[in-house]
Design a protein around this motif. Structure first.
Motif, PDB file in Angstrom:
ATOM      1  N   ASN A  14      11.581  10.427   2.738  1.00 53.28           N
ATOM      2  CA  ASN A  14      12.050  11.151   1.554  1.00 53.28           C
ATOM      3  C   ASN A  14      11.208  10.861   0.312  1.00 53.28           C
ATOM      4  OD1 ASN A  14      14.251  12.298   2.973  1.00 53.28           O
ATOM      5  ND2 ASN A  14      15.399  10.367   2.747  1.00 53.28           N
ATOM      6  N   LYS A  15      10.275   9.916   0.426  1.00 56.26           N
ATOM      7  CA  LYS A  15       9.435   9.570  -0.718  1.00 56.26           C
ATOM      8  C   LYS A  15       8.000   9.996  -0.451  1.00 56.26           C
ATOM      9  CE  LYS A  15      12.149   5.543  -2.169  1.00 56.26           C
ATOM     10  NZ  LYS A  15      12.122   4.079  -2.440  1.00 56.26           N
ATOM     11  N   PRO A  16       7.294  10.454  -1.478  1.00 62.00           N
ATOM     12  CA  PRO A  16       5.895  10.851  -1.279  1.00 62.00           C
ATOM     13  C   PRO A  16       5.053   9.642  -0.882  1.00 62.00           C
ATOM     14  CG  PRO A  16       6.426  10.753  -3.613  1.00 62.00           C
ATOM     15  CD  PRO A  16       7.718  10.596  -2.882  1.00 62.00           C
ATOM     16  N   PRO A  17       4.044   9.850  -0.025  1.00 57.62           N
ATOM     17  CA  PRO A  17       3.213   8.720   0.415  1.00 57.62           C
ATOM     18  C   PRO A  17       2.369   8.169  -0.733  1.00 57.62           C
ATOM     19  CG  PRO A  17       2.270  10.790   1.153  1.00 57.62           C
ATOM     20  CD  PRO A  17       3.613  11.129   0.562  1.00 57.62           C
ATOM     21  N   SER A  18       2.061   6.901  -0.638  1.00 59.86           N
ATOM     22  CA  SER A  18       1.219   6.262  -1.652  1.00 59.86           C
ATOM     23  C   SER A  18       0.095   5.505  -0.964  1.00 59.86           C
ATOM     24  CB  SER A  18       2.044   5.304  -2.519  1.00 59.86           C
ATOM     25  OG  SER A  18       2.607   4.268  -1.732  1.00 59.86           O
ATOM     26  N   ASP A  19      -0.904   5.163  -1.725  1.00 65.57           N
ATOM     27  CA  ASP A  19      -2.050   4.432  -1.200  1.00 65.57           C
ATOM     28  C   ASP A  19      -1.579   3.069  -0.685  1.00 65.57           C
ATOM     29  OD1 ASP A  19      -4.367   2.998  -0.760  1.00 65.57           O
ATOM     30  OD2 ASP A  19      -5.376   3.723  -2.558  1.00 65.57           O
ATOM     31  N   PRO A  20      -1.832   2.739   0.578  1.00 62.75           N
ATOM     32  CA  PRO A  20      -1.372   1.450   1.118  1.00 62.75           C
ATOM     33  C   PRO A  20      -1.922   0.239   0.374  1.00 62.75           C
ATOM     34  CG  PRO A  20      -2.045   2.932   2.885  1.00 62.75           C
ATOM     35  CD  PRO A  20      -2.469   3.581   1.605  1.00 62.75           C
ATOM     36  N   PHE A  21      -3.052   0.413  -0.339  1.00 60.94           N
ATOM     37  CA  PHE A  21      -3.674  -0.728  -1.010  1.00 60.94           C
ATOM     38  C   PHE A  21      -3.309  -0.814  -2.492  1.00 60.94           C
ATOM     39  CE2 PHE A  21      -6.474   0.201   2.607  1.00 60.94           C
ATOM     40  CZ  PHE A  21      -6.393  -1.025   3.255  1.00 60.94           C
ATOM     41  N   GLU A  22      -2.414   0.065  -2.920  1.00 67.63           N
ATOM     42  CA  GLU A  22      -1.982   0.000  -4.315  1.00 67.63           C
ATOM     43  C   GLU A  22      -1.356  -1.354  -4.656  1.00 67.63           C
ATOM     44  OE1 GLU A  22       0.976   2.387  -7.387  1.00 67.63           O
ATOM     45  OE2 GLU A  22       0.245   3.387  -5.568  1.00 67.63           O
ATOM     46  N   PRO A  23      -0.543  -1.969  -3.754  1.00 65.47           N
ATOM     47  CA  PRO A  23       0.004  -3.299  -4.071  1.00 65.47           C
ATOM     48  C   PRO A  23      -1.079  -4.357  -4.284  1.00 65.47           C
ATOM     49  CG  PRO A  23       1.231  -2.300  -2.266  1.00 65.47           C
ATOM     50  CD  PRO A  23       0.035  -1.425  -2.496  1.00 65.47           C
ATOM     51  N   LEU A  24      -2.204  -4.218  -3.585  1.00 66.42           N
ATOM     52  CA  LEU A  24      -3.293  -5.176  -3.771  1.00 66.42           C
ATOM     53  C   LEU A  24      -3.888  -5.046  -5.166  1.00 66.42           C
ATOM     54  CD1 LEU A  24      -5.262  -7.311  -2.752  1.00 66.42           C
ATOM     55  CD2 LEU A  24      -6.630  -5.467  -1.724  1.00 66.42           C
ATOM     56  N   GLY A  25      -4.116  -3.810  -5.602  1.00 67.64           N
ATOM     57  CA  GLY A  25      -4.648  -3.606  -6.948  1.00 67.64           C
ATOM     58  C   GLY A  25      -3.715  -4.147  -8.012  1.00 67.64           C
ATOM     59  N   VAL A  78      -6.635 -10.919   6.245  1.00 68.29           N
ATOM     60  CA  VAL A  78      -5.250 -10.592   5.907  1.00 68.29           C
ATOM     61  C   VAL A  78      -4.572 -10.072   7.169  1.00 68.29           C
ATOM     62  CG1 VAL A  78      -3.760  -9.233   4.385  1.00 68.29           C
ATOM     63  CG2 VAL A  78      -5.992  -9.993   3.581  1.00 68.29           C
ATOM     64  N   PRO A  79      -3.327 -10.470   7.449  1.00 63.17           N
ATOM     65  CA  PRO A  79      -2.670 -10.052   8.691  1.00 63.17           C
ATOM     66  C   PRO A  79      -2.492  -8.552   8.838  1.00 63.17           C
ATOM     67  CG  PRO A  79      -1.508 -11.885   7.686  1.00 63.17           C
ATOM     68  CD  PRO A  79      -2.511 -11.429   6.689  1.00 63.17           C
ATOM     69  N   GLY A  80      -2.289  -7.827   7.730  1.00 60.10           N
ATOM     70  CA  GLY A  80      -2.029  -6.396   7.846  1.00 60.10           C
ATOM     71  C   GLY A  80      -1.899  -5.745   6.490  1.00 60.10           C
ATOM     72  N   PHE A  81      -1.114  -4.662   6.455  1.00 55.48           N
ATOM     73  CA  PHE A  81      -1.005  -3.848   5.251  1.00 55.48           C
ATOM     74  C   PHE A  81       0.283  -4.110   4.467  1.00 55.48           C
ATOM     75  CE2 PHE A  81      -3.722  -1.638   8.209  1.00 55.48           C
ATOM     76  CZ  PHE A  81      -4.764  -1.179   7.419  1.00 55.48           C
ATOM     77  N   ASP A  95       1.566  -9.360   2.246  1.00 54.67           N
ATOM     78  CA  ASP A  95       0.277  -9.891   2.690  1.00 54.67           C
ATOM     79  C   ASP A  95      -0.814  -9.615   1.658  1.00 54.67           C
ATOM     80  OD1 ASP A  95       1.349 -10.822   5.057  1.00 54.67           O
ATOM     81  OD2 ASP A  95       0.886  -8.990   6.165  1.00 54.67           O
ATOM     82  N   LEU A  96      -0.809  -8.413   1.109  1.00 55.41           N
ATOM     83  CA  LEU A  96      -1.827  -8.052   0.125  1.00 55.41           C
ATOM     84  C   LEU A  96      -1.655  -8.858  -1.158  1.00 55.41           C
ATOM     85  CD1 LEU A  96      -1.836  -4.178   0.679  1.00 55.41           C
ATOM     86  CD2 LEU A  96      -3.455  -5.861   1.575  1.00 55.41           C
ATOM     87  N   GLU A  97      -0.408  -9.099  -1.537  1.00 56.35           N
ATOM     88  CA  GLU A  97      -0.162  -9.932  -2.721  1.00 56.35           C
ATOM     89  C   GLU A  97      -0.610 -11.367  -2.465  1.00 56.35           C
ATOM     90  OE1 GLU A  97       3.979  -9.350  -3.317  1.00 56.35           O
ATOM     91  OE2 GLU A  97       3.744  -7.288  -4.051  1.00 56.35           O
ATOM     92  N   ALA A  98      -0.378 -11.849  -1.243  1.00 54.76           N
ATOM     93  CA  ALA A  98      -0.835 -13.198  -0.898  1.00 54.76           C
ATOM     94  C   ALA A  98      -2.357 -13.283  -0.942  1.00 54.76           C
ATOM     95  CB  ALA A  98      -0.318 -13.590   0.486  1.00 54.76           C
ATOM     96  N   ALA A  99      -3.023 -12.206  -0.525  1.00 53.70           N
ATOM     97  CA  ALA A  99      -4.488 -12.183  -0.576  1.00 53.70           C
ATOM     98  C   ALA A  99      -4.981 -12.281  -2.015  1.00 53.70           C
ATOM     99  CB  ALA A  99      -5.008 -10.909   0.078  1.00 53.70           C
ATOM    100  N   ALA A 100      -4.315 -11.577  -2.925  1.00 48.46           N
ATOM    101  CA  ALA A 100      -4.693 -11.659  -4.342  1.00 48.46           C
ATOM    102  C   ALA A 100      -4.515 -13.078  -4.863  1.00 48.46           C
ATOM    103  CB  ALA A 100      -3.858 -10.677  -5.161  1.00 48.46           C
ATOM    104  N   ASN A 101      -3.440 -13.732  -4.433  1.00 51.01           N
ATOM    105  CA  ASN A 101      -3.222 -15.117  -4.862  1.00 51.01           C
ATOM    106  C   ASN A 101      -4.328 -16.034  -4.354  1.00 51.01           C
ATOM    107  OD1 ASN A 101      -0.857 -14.422  -6.171  1.00 51.01           O
ATOM    108  ND2 ASN A 101       0.444 -14.902  -4.414  1.00 51.01           N
ATOM    109  N   VAL A 102      -4.757 -15.813  -3.110  1.00 53.89           N
ATOM    110  CA  VAL A 102      -5.835 -16.629  -2.549  1.00 53.89           C
ATOM    111  C   VAL A 102      -7.115 -16.468  -3.368  1.00 53.89           C
ATOM    112  CG1 VAL A 102      -7.395 -16.836  -0.569  1.00 53.89           C
ATOM    113  CG2 VAL A 102      -4.933 -16.726  -0.207  1.00 53.89           C
TER     114      VAL A 102
END
Length: 550
Positions: free
Chosen positions: A77-88, A178-181, A185-192
């Motif tokens: 029901n929600k429009p798709p978003s870029d999977p890497f937006e949380p990383l940015g 990174v384990p996945g998307f 996980d992406l937030e943990a990568a930014a912390n690293v």
């Protein structure tokens, strides 16, 4: 943060990568959750906080992948978003200057990407997985980006096991797995990327990971080479300290090269010449007697990638042995008085316990124990300086005359001995037979000197300016005041010490303003926080005055 989302073709339809087929990882229990791992960082760019200053751009290059691969897009029901937006977004929490630009492997690295790369200070290149169904290799595109990066650090971030992509470690100095998307996980990568981590060694073909953390040991310590080591040590300094404490090469070299007063040491990479650790030490005369010396452990630096291996301990212990063997050394200081790198250990340093464990009295245990108390550097903008009113009729404040210099030295010697201000006498004595004698500001009661202060600013050849570099790092219009002496023995002065200090500073400001200065820097002030803040000063740096007698 600038996020471009998914790229579109000229026809307006989304062009996305097919979903990679899941690839089993040899030797791994499928129920085991992998963590974000720093596979290697041979260029030592992590943490990025050591590399970037405000305004530096991080370029985040991510592949356009199937949106459904991200847990963000499981709600139909929600429009798709870029999977890497949380990383940015996660990177922007650490450093707000982030540019997020997707790439399509089929289109390669375009002119738009080249422009962004040239504007960036660091590039994070994301690889979603190995190529499938005739896709171009994202790793090959990363090679192109690496060439375009030139001297900029490039970090490869893989959303799959590194082994699936081949021997990345041979091509890229910094690789994060990174384990996945998942956003977590992406937030943990930014912390690293922004926090110091223990790095894993490059993986062997049989997928056995071994820790880089080795047991501490003794390292060979040698005297630095003043001709070849300055550039590498300056780079190490910049890795270890934030922007306000950066020095230009000339300043840094000038501070270190003090023939007869300085002895510095390095630990090098075994079998090579790379400097892994550095220790700066100085010895200066404590007073006018010429017999007592103050030994300073002025700086101790270890490359972030080689900490916890005994390098710091080897340097520390060797330097102290050499200082204590020096005839006349009566006190050891953690930091340095003159020449100045840091007056003491910065307050709230993460290494306080490390030094305390090695016998340094970091925290004051009583009012009688003077070691460990806070000292501050203060900065004043002249427009914030309040009106000081009239000077008391019995006092006069003015620059020193040549004929008064010997009286000044006698006054400073007595006051600095009384208040245990080691090294101050030498700062005044260095002005002998120079026109910089006029840099001394006097407070006089009749013909009696009751107060002195030493002013300095850039471009005058002042020895104080050469020994105290930090005022000049703020702006060129900052003048300094150091070694302020106010007598406690003259009756009228002792009762009005604060008033005398204010008038003395006012005269210093007037002299510096006449030379085009707009700000005042005072170093290593012990106490008086409320008074300085009420006069418009702001704290520039805080240290602990740490020392021990020999």
């Amino acid at each position: 943060m600038d996020s471009s989302g998914l790229l579109t073709t000229k026809a307006g339809s989304r062009e996305i990568l097919p979903r990679p087929a899941p690839t089993p990882i040899l030797g791994m229990d499928p129920t085991t959750r992998r963590r974000v791992t720093c596979v290697q960082d041979s260029q030592s760019c992590i943490p990025l906080s050591y590399q970037l200053k405000d305004g530096d751009i991080i370029l985040l290059l991510t592949p356009a992948v199937v949106p459904e691969m991200s847990p963000l897009n499981r709600d139909a029901n929600k429009p798709p978003s870029d999977p890497f937006e949380p990383l940015g977004k996660a990177l922007a929490k650490h450093h707000s200057w982030v540019r997020h630009v997707p790439y399509l492997p089929r289109n390669g690295i375009t002119g738009t990407h080249v422009v962004h790369i040239r504007l960036a200070a660091a590039v994070v290149f994301v690889i979603s997985g190995p190529p499938h169904h005739g896709q171009p290799s994202q790793a090959n595109l990363a090679e192109i980006v690496r060439t375009l990066c030139e001297n900029r650090p490039q970090i490869i971030l893989t959303c799959c096991a590194v082994q699936e992509l081949g021997p990345l470690e041979k091509s890229f100095p910094t690789v994060i797995e990174v384990p996945g998307f998942a956003p977590s996980d992406l937030e943990a990568a930014a912390n690293v990327l922004f926090q110091e981590t223990r790095r894993s060694r490059p993986r062997s073909p049989n997928n056995i990971q071994k820790s880089l953390v080795t047991a501490p040991r003794a390292w060979a310590v040698e005297v630095w080479d003043a001709n070849r080591d300055v550039t590498e040590i300056l780079d190490l300094w910049c890795r270890c300290f934030p922007e306000p404490f950066r020095l230009g090469r000339y300043q840094f070299q000038s501070i270190l090269r003090r023939d007869g007063y300085a002895m510095h040491y390095v630990v090098r990479e075994p079998g090579g010449s790379q400097v892994l650790g550095f220790c700066a030490t100085y010895t200066i005369y404590a007073d006018s007697g010429g017999e007592r010396l103050l030994g300073s452990l002025a700086a101790l630096l270890v490359h972030p990638s080689y900490r916890r291996r005994g390098i710091g301990t080897s340097l520390h212990d060797h330097a102290l042995r050499q200082l204590t063997k020096t005839r006349g050394v009566c006190r050891l200081q953690l930091g340095s008085t003159f020449p100045r790198l840091f007056y003491g250990l910065p307050v709230d340093s993460p290494f306080e316990s490390w030094f305390e464990h090695r016998g340094w009295p970091i925290k004051p245990h009583s009012a009688a124990n003077l070691s460990g108390h806070e000292v501050c550097d203060w900065l004043l903008t002249f427009k914030d300086w309040p009106s000081t009113g009239l000077v008391p009729f019995h006092l006069a404040f003015r620059p020193c005359e040549l004929t008064e210099f010997d009286m000044v030295l006698d006054f400073v010697d007595k006051e600095s001995r009384r208040k245990d201000n080691m090294g101050w006498y030498d700062q005044y004595a260095k002005l002998a037979n120079t026109m910089n004698i006029h840099d001394i500001i006097l407070g006089l009661e009749g013909d009696t000197i009751v107060a002195t202060a030493l002013t300095y600013f850039k471009g005058t050849g002042s020895p104080a300016a050469e020994d105290l570099p930090w005022a000049n790092t703020v702006t060129d219009q900052v003048g300094g005041v150091t070694c302020i002496c106010v007598s406690d023995t003259v009756p009228n002065t002792a009762k009005k010490r604060d008033a005398v200090l204010i008038r003395l500073l006012n005269s210093c400001i007037r002299r510096l303003r006449e030379q085009g200065m707009t700000k005042l820097f005072i170093d290593a002030v012990k106490g008086g926080d409320e008074g300085f803040q009420s006069m418009g000063f702001q704290k520039w740096a805080r240290y602990r005055d740490v020392w021990r007698n020999v």
